[in-house]
Enzyme design. Structure first.
Site, PDB file in Angstrom:
ATOM      1  N   ASN A 147     -21.527 -26.666  45.184  1.00 29.88           N
ATOM      2  CA  ASN A 147     -22.084 -27.461  46.290  1.00 29.88           C
ATOM      3  C   ASN A 147     -21.012 -28.157  47.122  1.00 29.88           C
ATOM      4  OD1 ASN A 147     -21.555 -29.260  44.210  1.00 29.88           O
ATOM      5  ND2 ASN A 147     -23.339 -30.542  44.616  1.00 29.88           N
ATOM      6  N   SER A 224     -24.485 -29.157  35.988  1.00 34.09           N
ATOM      7  CA  SER A 224     -25.756 -29.619  35.415  1.00 34.09           C
ATOM      8  C   SER A 224     -25.551 -30.290  34.060  1.00 34.09           C
ATOM      9  CB  SER A 224     -26.714 -28.444  35.250  1.00 34.09           C
ATOM     10  OG  SER A 224     -26.254 -27.613  34.216  1.00 34.09           O
ATOM     11  N   GLU A 245     -19.330 -34.992  35.238  1.00 36.43           N
ATOM     12  CA  GLU A 245     -20.153 -35.514  36.346  1.00 36.43           C
ATOM     13  C   GLU A 245     -21.359 -34.590  36.409  1.00 36.43           C
ATOM     14  OE1 GLU A 245     -21.858 -35.457  39.673  1.00 36.43           O
ATOM     15  OE2 GLU A 245     -19.925 -35.009  40.634  1.00 36.43           O
ATOM     16  N   CYS A 279     -25.527 -34.023  43.933  1.00 35.65           N
ATOM     17  CA  CYS A 279     -25.973 -34.738  42.720  1.00 35.65           C
ATOM     18  C   CYS A 279     -26.405 -36.161  43.037  1.00 35.65           C
ATOM     19  CB  CYS A 279     -24.841 -34.822  41.704  1.00 35.65           C
ATOM     20  SG  CYS A 279     -24.294 -33.236  41.180  1.00 35.65           S
TER      21      CYS A 279
HETATM   22  C1  SIN Z   1     -21.832 -33.949  43.923  1.00 31.06           C
HETATM   23  O1  SIN Z   1     -22.885 -33.659  44.428  1.00 31.06           O
HETATM   24  O2  SIN Z   1     -21.534 -33.534  42.802  1.00 31.06           O
HETATM   25  C2  SIN Z   1     -20.786 -34.778  44.615  1.00 31.06           C
HETATM   26  C3  SIN Z   1     -21.260 -35.465  45.790  1.00 31.06           C
HETATM   27  C4  SIN Z   1     -20.228 -36.374  46.404  1.00 31.06           C
HETATM   28  O3  SIN Z   1     -19.038 -36.359  46.080  1.00 31.06           O
HETATM   29  O4  SIN Z   1     -20.651 -37.161  47.230  1.00 31.06           O
END
Ligand code: SIN
Length: 473
Positions: A147, A224, A245, A279
Site C-alpha cells: 500500500n 496484516s 506494524e 492501516c
Molecule cells: C500504513 O498504512 O501502513 C502506513 C500509513 C502511513 O504511514 O500513514
C-alpha cells in the site's frame, strides 16, 4: 531511471518470475526474478560481512551518504511516483506525496545518526564506573507491504542504515518495482551493495529463510495481524528483535461541538487516502446524535467530488483497488451492513470503469454487530455509526483487538485530554485526519503491533544497549 538495469527485473517472462501488473489497466509492467533460497543465504552471509564495515565508518560519513540518497530520491521524484502509480494504482499526486514522505525518513535518520549516545551512571561503589553504549543490532530484515511501496521501505531502511545495520528487504510481490528503484538509487548514493538488498519470491519461502537465520538479528514487518503473528512465531527460535506494524480498525469520532467542515475534511483525508487502503484509515466513523444528519449530508457532498480513474490521469483522486480480493472484501462489508439494517447513502457497487475500481461508498445507521465494526475494510467505504454520550463512544471505540490509530474532533479542550488518554491506541489524531510524518512515532498497541517507526524512537529499534562496568581498582 532504467529499472531494467537491475538484474532481477526482466522484460520477458522466464521460469520462476513474478508478474508485475498495473491494477488500472492490467498491463504487465515487468517480471521479477524470485530469489532462490541458496542465493538468499549468500546475500545474508555477504550482508553479515558488509555490515561490520558499514558500522565501522563514522556516523557522519553514513549520514552524508544517506543525505545523497535523499537528494537522489527528490531528483527522481517524478519517475519514482510514476513507477508507483503504475504498479500500485494510487493517483500520481499521492504517489508524489509518498515519495516526499519516503525521502523524509532518509533525511530524518541521516540527521539522527549523529545523535546516538550512551550514558554514564553514578556508581554504587568507589573505584567503579558504569556506562552504556549503543551499537547497531547487526543484519536486519524487513518485509514490506504494497500500500505504501516506498515509504514503508524507507521507514525501515533509514534507521537501520543510519545506525550501522545492514538490511535485506523482501518487498511486496505486487509492488516490487518501487523497491528495486530505491535499491538502484541507494547504490548510486554510495551505500555499499551488500548493505541494502531487495529480494523477492514466495512469501513463505523467503520468510522461512529470513526468520530462521541466526545472522539476521531483527525483523521489521508491516502488514496484516495474521501474517504478523505467523512471523512472530517463526522468529521465536532465533529470538529476534521485532518491530510489527499490523492491522488497524481506526475509530473516527465527531462530537456535536466539532467544527463540521474541518471534521469533513479530516474524514475525507483519513478515509480516502490511497482509496482507503491504509492501516490508519478511518474504519468506523462515530458521529454524535446532534450533528449526525448534517454530517451525513455534508460528507455525501464531499464524496461526490471524488474522481475515480487511472491514477495517471489528471484530476483523479481515487485509483483502482490493488486486486480482486480487496474489492471482494469491500463488497462483503457493504452487503453485510445492508443486510443488517444499514442505509446506503452513496456509491455501493463496482465502478462502471470495471476492473478493480470501486465507488466511494457512504453507509449510515451502521451498528456494532456488522462486519465493518470488527474488521478493517481496506477500501473506500465510510460507515457512519450514531452515538449519544462520551462514555458510550469511548467504549465503542475501544471495543476491538486493534489499537493503531484513532481520531476525534471536538473543540472542548478538557474532553480532548480525556479522550486522548482513554483511547487505547498508539496514535491519536485530535481535530485532524492526517497524523503520519517522519518526526512522530508510528505504531500501535494490542494486535496492531510492537515498536515504533520514525521519530527519535525509531533508531533505538535498530540498536542494542550495552552496559559497561569498569573497575578502577
Ligand atoms: C500504513 O498504512 O501502513 C502506513 C500509513 C502511513 O504511514 O500513514
Amino acid at each position: 531511471m532504467d529499472l531494467f538495469a537491475h538484474k532481477d527485473i526482466l522484460k520477458n517472462k522466464i521460469e520462476n518470475t513474478i508478474e508485475v501488473k498495473n491494477p488500472a489497466t492490467q498491463e504487465i509492467l515487468a517480471y521479477i526474478k524470485k530469489t532462490d533460497k541458496d542465493v538468499l543465504a549468500e546475500i545474508i552471509n555477504k550482508a553479515d560481512k558488509a555490515q561490520k564495515e558499514w558500522a565501522n565508518i563514522l556516523s557522519e560519513e553514513r549520514a552524508d551518504i544517506l543525505m545523497r540518497f535523499y537528494y537522489l530520491m527528490l531528483e527522481h521524484k517524478d519517475i519514482l511516483a510514476e513507477i508507483m502509480t503504475k504498479e500500485q494504482g494510487k493517483p500520481i499526486s499521492e504517489a508524489q506525496g509518498e515519495i516526499i514522505y519516503a525521502a523524509s525518513f532518509i533525511k530524518w535518520f541521516a540527521q539522527q545518526a549523529r545523535h546516538v549516545c550512551g550514558d554514564i551512571m553514578e556508581s554504587k561503589m568507589q573505584g567503579q564506573r558504569l556506562m552504556t553504549i549503543k551499537q547497531p543490532i547487526g543484519v536486519c530484515a524487513a518485509i514490506t507491504p504494497w500500500n505504501f511501496p516506498s515509504a514503508m521501505i524507507t521507514r525501515k531502511i533509514a534507521p537501520a542504515l543510519a545506525s550501522g545495520c545492514a538490511i535485506i528487504v523482501k518487498s511486496a510481490s505486487l509492488t516490487p518495482l518501487s523497491a528495486y528503484a530505491l535499491e538502484l538509487l541507494a547504490k548510486e548514493a554510495g551505500i555499499p551493495k551488500d548493505v541494502f538488498v531487495v529480494v523477492n519470491g514466495d512469501s513463505n519461502v523467503v520468510s522461512d529463510v529470513l526468520c530462521g537465520s541466526e545472522i539476521i538479528r531483527k525483523l521489521s514487518f508491516t502488514g496484516s495481524t495474521e501474517v504478523g503473528a505467523q512471523l512472530y512465531a517463526k522468529c521465536a527460535k532465533t529470538i529476534k528483535k521485532l518491530s510489527m506494524e499490523l492491522g488497524g480498525n481506526a475509530p473516527f469520532i465527531v462530537f456535536d461541538d466539532a467544527n463540521l467542515q474541518e471534521a469533513i475534511e479530516g474524514i475525507m483525508a483519513s478515509k480516502f487516502r490511497n482509496s482507503g487502503q491504509t492501516c490508519v484509515c478511518a474504519n468506523r466513523i462515530y458521529v454524535q446524535s446532534g450533528i449526525y444528519s448534517k454530517l451525513c449530508v455534508e460528507l455525501e457532498k464531499a464524496m461526490r467530488g471524488l474522481k475515480v480513474g487511472n491514477g495517471l490521469e489528471n484530476g483523479v483522486n481515487q485509483g483502482p483497488l490493488i486486486n480482486q480480493n480487496a474489492l471482494e472484501k469491500v463488497k462483503e462489508h457493504i452487503a453485510d451492513a445492508l443486510k443488517k439494517g444499514a442505509k446506503l447513502l452513496y456509491g455501493g457497487k463496482e465502478h462502471r470503469l470495471g476492473g478493480t475500481y470501486f465507488e466511494p461508498t457512504l453507509l449510515c445507521d451502521v451498528e456494532s454487530n456488522m462486519l465493518v465494526a470488527k474488521e478493517e475494510t481496506f477500501g473506500p467505504l465510510a460507515p457512519i455509526f450514531k452515538f449519544n454520550t462520551e462514555e458510550e463512544v469511548i467504549a465503542m471505540a475501544n471495543d476491538t483487538e486493534f489499537g493503531l490509530a484513532a481520531y476525534f474532533f471536538t473543540q472542548d479542550y478538557k474532553r480532548q485530554w480525556r479522550l486522548a488518554e482513554s483511547l487505547e491506541y498508539g496514535m491519536v489524531g485530535i481535530n485532524t485526519g492526517l497524523i503520519s510524518n517522519e518526526v512522530a512515532p508510528f505504531g500501535g498497541v494490542k494486535h496492531s503491533g510492537l515498536g515504533r517507526e520514525g521519530s527519535k524512537y525509531g533508531l533505538e529499534e535498530y540498536m542494542e544497549l550495552k552496559y559497561l562496568c569498569l573497575s578502577l581498582k
